[in-house]
Design an enzyme around this catalytic site. Structure first.
Site, PDB file in Angstrom:
ATOM      1  N   LYS A   1     -45.433  -4.916 -40.558  1.00 22.83           N
ATOM      2  CA  LYS A   1     -46.636  -4.150 -40.231  1.00 22.83           C
ATOM      3  C   LYS A   1     -46.556  -2.757 -40.845  1.00 22.83           C
ATOM      4  O   LYS A   1     -47.514  -2.278 -41.448  1.00 22.83           O
ATOM      5  CB  LYS A   1     -46.781  -4.003 -38.712  1.00 22.83           C
ATOM      6  CG  LYS A   1     -47.356  -5.226 -38.040  1.00 22.83           C
ATOM      7  CD  LYS A   1     -47.375  -5.053 -36.532  1.00 22.83           C
ATOM      8  CE  LYS A   1     -47.797  -6.338 -35.861  1.00 22.83           C
ATOM      9  NZ  LYS A   1     -47.527  -6.379 -34.428  1.00 22.83           N
TER      10      LYS A   1
ATOM     11  N   GLN B   1     -45.976  -4.077 -29.153  1.00 23.56           N
ATOM     12  CA  GLN B   1     -45.507  -5.422 -29.491  1.00 23.56           C
ATOM     13  C   GLN B   1     -45.128  -6.179 -28.212  1.00 23.56           C
ATOM     14  O   GLN B   1     -44.346  -5.697 -27.404  1.00 23.56           O
ATOM     15  CB  GLN B   1     -44.287  -5.294 -30.423  1.00 23.56           C
ATOM     16  CG  GLN B   1     -43.754  -6.594 -30.957  1.00 23.56           C
ATOM     17  CD  GLN B   1     -44.714  -7.278 -31.925  1.00 23.56           C
ATOM     18  OE1 GLN B   1     -45.328  -6.640 -32.763  1.00 23.56           O
ATOM     19  NE2 GLN B   1     -44.861  -8.584 -31.772  1.00 23.56           N
TER      20      GLN B   1
ATOM     21  N   ASP C   1     -55.349  -4.107 -31.208  1.00 28.53           N
ATOM     22  CA  ASP C   1     -55.050  -5.513 -30.904  1.00 28.53           C
ATOM     23  C   ASP C   1     -56.240  -6.197 -30.220  1.00 28.53           C
ATOM     24  O   ASP C   1     -56.276  -7.415 -30.107  1.00 28.53           O
ATOM     25  CB  ASP C   1     -53.840  -5.596 -29.956  1.00 28.53           C
ATOM     26  CG  ASP C   1     -52.615  -6.179 -30.640  1.00 28.53           C
ATOM     27  OD1 ASP C   1     -52.773  -6.776 -31.724  1.00 28.53           O
ATOM     28  OD2 ASP C   1     -51.509  -6.049 -30.086  1.00 28.53           O
TER      29      ASP C   1
END
Ligand code: NDP
Length: 311
Positions: A54, A98, A121
């Site tokens: 990422k 995460q 997200d």
């Protein structure tokens, strides 16, 4: 018949290139540099690789990576304090925590603490609700990637029968909402669905998000259907190594489907590309700058995702 392979790697690379162009324009015209904060708790090797990928994608797009590594033992209060600080930091436009988190931390509480405007997200209840209500929202990255790939095969999904196998909050439910926003007729199947094979055979677009290696067989696929395989499953490969396969039995399914995503190289690369896309959209929205006009469908059909204007 042999299916067209939907090359997620190439499509993601192209999208990332276009995003980098928009980031450069944003910097030149407005002096804005998008920043993405990725928070990783503990030492999960798979998550570490993912976070590194990422960061590289963020840097490649000309954005600013803000990685925060916390020990496995971190308390919920400490993590929430970090989220507060990132929410308040004007250099941070997107925040991603995460998952999974260690057991002492309530993941839902952490997700709910993220500023919805920075929720790249798309897991915050406000964004989930907006998506369900057909309002502009930041939407989850993997589902968004699935829709972009499906629309590479079929420019319009309107009126098509779409079947999603899986009803998780991360993939199944949001991808079903996005299909609905594209005017598909949507069925969500799951572990209690009766005669799953017959349900799948109705699908013009079949999205498999199950987590079971090569579970979907050729006989479940309507001839000519578009098949999007979200699954990432590690199975024994040659010479004692492991290999990654999807939720669809790719070789036999490609003899029936009209178009199909491979694993690896299908949905996976799109997830990170869509994360970068969401970061760019969030940055524009936070700075009252018009959203970038990215052609997400292919060369000859420029359009926005139907009914989902940028966040
Ligand atoms: P979950 O385990 O959260 O959900 C799996 C879903 O599949 C559940 O809704 C479950 O039904 C359903 N299911 C399980 N067994 C069956 C069955 N026998 N018949 C029908 N449905 C079944 O997984 P995720 O949604 O998080 O992930 C799905 C897959 O996608 C995984 O392989 C994961 O690794 C991959 N993934 C890939 C990403 C990418 O970037 N490419 C990103 C995220 C996930 P029920 O609800 O009834 O239990």
């Amino acid at each position: 018949m042999s299916a067209t392979i939907i090359d997620g790697k190439a499509i993601a690379a192209e999208l990332r290139g276009r995003i980098a162009g928009e980031v450069a324009r944003l910097k030149a015209a407005h002096g804005i540099m998008p920043g993405l904060a990725v928070v990783l708790v503990g030492k999960n090797p798979a998550s570490e690789v993912y976070v590194r990928n990422k960061s590289k994608a963020v840097t490649d797009a000309g954005m600013n990576p803000v990685d925060r590594y916390l020990p496995e033992s971190v308390s919920e209060a400490e993590l929430l304090a970090l989220i507060d600080a990132l929410n308040a930091d004007p250099a941070v436009n997107g925040i991603l925590v995460q998952l999974p988190l260690p057991p002492q931390i309530d993941s839902q509480k952490v997700i709910a603490a993220i500023d919805p405007a920075k929720d790249v997200d798309g897991f915050h209840p406000l964004n989930v609700g907006k998506l369900g209500s057909g309002l502009p929202a930041l939407v989850p990255c993997t589902p968004l990637g699935c829709i972009i790939l499906a629309k590479k095969a079929k420019a319009s999904l309107a009126g098509l029968d779409a079947v999603v196998i899986g009803r998780s909050n991360i993939v199944g439910k949001p991808v079903a909402q996005l299909l609905l926003a594209e005017n598909a007729t949507v069925t969500i199947a799951h572990s209690r669905t009766r005669d799953l094979a017959a349900v799948c055979r109705r699908a013009d677009v079949l999205i498999a998000a199950i987590g079971k290696p090569e579970f979907v067989r050729a006989g479940w696929i309507k001839p000519g259907a578009t098949v999007i395989d979200v699954g990432i499953n590690r199975v024994p490969g040659d010479a004692g190594k492991t290999k990654i396969v999807g939720d669809v039995a790719f070789a036999e399914a490609s003899a029936v489907a009209g178009a199909i995503t491979p694993v690896p190289g299908g949905v996976g690369p799109m997830t990170i590309a869509c994360l970068i896309l969401n970061t760019l959209r969030a940055t524009c929205a936070q700075n009252d700058v018009p959203a970038p006009n990215l052609d997400l469908s292919g060369s000859n059909q420029p359009h926005q995702l139907s009914r989902l204007p940028p966040a």
